[in-house]
Write a protein that holds these residues in place. Structure first.
Motif, PDB file in Angstrom:
ATOM      1  N   GLU A  36      -4.175  -6.765  -6.265  1.00  0.00           N
ATOM      2  CA  GLU A  36      -2.877  -7.151  -6.836  1.00  0.00           C
ATOM      3  C   GLU A  36      -1.928  -7.682  -5.772  1.00  0.00           C
ATOM      4  O   GLU A  36      -1.239  -8.671  -5.989  1.00  0.00           O
ATOM      5  N   LEU A  37      -1.877  -7.018  -4.618  1.00  0.00           N
ATOM      6  CA  LEU A  37      -0.991  -7.473  -3.542  1.00  0.00           C
ATOM      7  C   LEU A  37      -1.441  -8.831  -3.025  1.00  0.00           C
ATOM      8  O   LEU A  37      -0.630  -9.735  -2.839  1.00  0.00           O
ATOM      9  N   TRP A  38      -2.735  -9.000  -2.795  1.00  0.00           N
ATOM     10  CA  TRP A  38      -3.261 -10.280  -2.318  1.00  0.00           C
ATOM     11  C   TRP A  38      -2.879 -11.401  -3.287  1.00  0.00           C
ATOM     12  O   TRP A  38      -2.378 -12.448  -2.884  1.00  0.00           O
ATOM     13  N   GLU A  39      -3.073 -11.184  -4.580  1.00  0.00           N
ATOM     14  CA  GLU A  39      -2.768 -12.211  -5.571  1.00  0.00           C
ATOM     15  C   GLU A  39      -1.265 -12.471  -5.654  1.00  0.00           C
ATOM     16  O   GLU A  39      -0.836 -13.615  -5.817  1.00  0.00           O
ATOM     17  N   ASN A  40      -0.452 -11.421  -5.529  1.00  0.00           N
ATOM     18  CA  ASN A  40       1.003 -11.584  -5.569  1.00  0.00           C
ATOM     19  C   ASN A  40       1.489 -12.451  -4.412  1.00  0.00           C
ATOM     20  O   ASN A  40       2.390 -13.268  -4.576  1.00  0.00           O
ATOM     21  N   VAL A  41       0.886 -12.302  -3.245  1.00  0.00           N
ATOM     22  CA  VAL A  41       1.287 -13.094  -2.079  1.00  0.00           C
ATOM     23  C   VAL A  41       0.733 -14.518  -2.175  1.00  0.00           C
ATOM     24  O   VAL A  41       1.467 -15.487  -1.986  1.00  0.00           O
ATOM     25  N   THR A  42      -0.544 -14.655  -2.492  1.00  0.00           N
ATOM     26  CA  THR A  42      -1.156 -15.991  -2.444  1.00  0.00           C
ATOM     27  C   THR A  42      -0.741 -16.897  -3.594  1.00  0.00           C
ATOM     28  O   THR A  42      -0.805 -18.120  -3.450  1.00  0.00           O
ATOM     29  N   ILE A  78       5.934 -14.396   1.688  1.00  0.00           N
ATOM     30  CA  ILE A  78       5.065 -13.251   1.987  1.00  0.00           C
ATOM     31  C   ILE A  78       5.890 -11.964   1.912  1.00  0.00           C
ATOM     32  O   ILE A  78       5.479 -10.974   1.287  1.00  0.00           O
ATOM     33  N   VAL A  79       7.075 -11.983   2.530  1.00  0.00           N
ATOM     34  CA  VAL A  79       7.957 -10.807   2.509  1.00  0.00           C
ATOM     35  C   VAL A  79       8.320 -10.456   1.069  1.00  0.00           C
ATOM     36  O   VAL A  79       8.238  -9.298   0.656  1.00  0.00           O
ATOM     37  N   ARG A  80       8.704 -11.455   0.254  1.00  0.00           N
ATOM     38  CA  ARG A  80       9.079 -11.192  -1.132  1.00  0.00           C
ATOM     39  C   ARG A  80       7.905 -10.650  -1.933  1.00  0.00           C
ATOM     40  O   ARG A  80       8.084  -9.763  -2.775  1.00  0.00           O
ATOM     41  N   GLY A  81       6.715 -11.156  -1.686  1.00  0.00           N
ATOM     42  CA  GLY A  81       5.534 -10.655  -2.399  1.00  0.00           C
ATOM     43  C   GLY A  81       5.261  -9.195  -2.080  1.00  0.00           C
ATOM     44  O   GLY A  81       4.949  -8.396  -2.974  1.00  0.00           O
ATOM     45  N   ILE A  82       5.396  -8.822  -0.816  1.00  0.00           N
ATOM     46  CA  ILE A  82       5.197  -7.427  -0.420  1.00  0.00           C
ATOM     47  C   ILE A  82       6.309  -6.558  -1.002  1.00  0.00           C
ATOM     48  O   ILE A  82       6.046  -5.456  -1.503  1.00  0.00           O
ATOM     49  N   GLU A  83       7.562  -7.038  -0.962  1.00  0.00           N
ATOM     50  CA  GLU A  83       8.683  -6.281  -1.543  1.00  0.00           C
ATOM     51  C   GLU A  83       8.442  -6.011  -3.028  1.00  0.00           C
ATOM     52  O   GLU A  83       8.628  -4.898  -3.501  1.00  0.00           O
ATOM     53  N   GLU A  84       8.060  -7.046  -3.772  1.00  0.00           N
ATOM     54  CA  GLU A  84       7.814  -6.877  -5.206  1.00  0.00           C
ATOM     55  C   GLU A  84       6.699  -5.875  -5.445  1.00  0.00           C
ATOM     56  O   GLU A  84       6.781  -5.052  -6.360  1.00  0.00           O
ATOM     57  N   HIS A  85       5.665  -5.937  -4.634  1.00  0.00           N
ATOM     58  CA  HIS A  85       4.554  -4.999  -4.775  1.00  0.00           C
ATOM     59  C   HIS A  85       5.040  -3.570  -4.545  1.00  0.00           C
ATOM     60  O   HIS A  85       4.725  -2.668  -5.319  1.00  0.00           O
ATOM     61  N   LEU A  86       5.832  -3.365  -3.506  1.00  0.00           N
ATOM     62  CA  LEU A  86       6.355  -2.023  -3.219  1.00  0.00           C
ATOM     63  C   LEU A  86       7.266  -1.523  -4.343  1.00  0.00           C
ATOM     64  O   LEU A  86       7.282  -0.329  -4.645  1.00  0.00           O
ATOM     65  N   ASP A  87       8.018  -2.431  -4.956  1.00  0.00           N
ATOM     66  CA  ASP A  87       8.895  -2.046  -6.063  1.00  0.00           C
ATOM     67  C   ASP A  87       8.113  -1.602  -7.295  1.00  0.00           C
ATOM     68  O   ASP A  87       8.633  -0.857  -8.121  1.00  0.00           O
ATOM     69  N   ASN A  88       6.882  -2.075  -7.439  1.00  0.00           N
ATOM     70  CA  ASN A  88       6.111  -1.830  -8.663  1.00  0.00           C
ATOM     71  C   ASN A  88       5.017  -0.783  -8.535  1.00  0.00           C
ATOM     72  O   ASN A  88       4.272  -0.574  -9.488  1.00  0.00           O
TER      73      ASN A  88
END
Length: 108
Positions: A36-42, A78-88
């Motif tokens: 999920e994190l990989w897909e959120n970033v890429t 990349i930062v926003r993708g990781i932030e969103e992942h951490l929020d969820n």
């Protein structure tokens, strides 16, 4: 800590710092947050099959990487993708993540 101010995804910005994420980056992100994190970033970038490195005004063509293509993603995305992942995701007991934008690291 994130030294740059927070910007909305796709917002107008100054310099862009695009980072090529290859196999090692994929493996690292998946080990941290799963597929999920990989897909959120890429999903925020695009695939690249080859590169041109510009040094002192001279372009040098580099061959395409072997295996899977490299994903080119803006550093802020990349930062926003990781932030969103951490929020969820559900974090462990007494675990708290706080990201401070516009804050410089003074020491480590």
């Amino acid at each position: 800590l994130e030294g740059r101010p927070r910007r909305a995804s796709g917002a107008a910005k100054g310099r862009s710092h695009t980072i090529g994420l290859g196999r090692r980056a994929r493996e690292a992100l998946i080990s941290l947050g799963g597929q999920e994190l990989w897909e959120n970033v890429t999903q925020r970038g695009m695939s690249a099959g080859g590169f041109t490195l510009h040094l002192n005004g001279v372009g040098i063509s580099l061959p395409a990487p072997e295996g899977e293509p490299v994903m080119l993603v803006d550093r802020g995305e990349i930062v926003r993708g990781i932030e969103e992942h951490l929020d969820n995701i559900v974090l462990g007991a007494r675990t708290r993540v706080q990201i401070l934008h516009g804050a410089k690291v003074q020491s480590v």
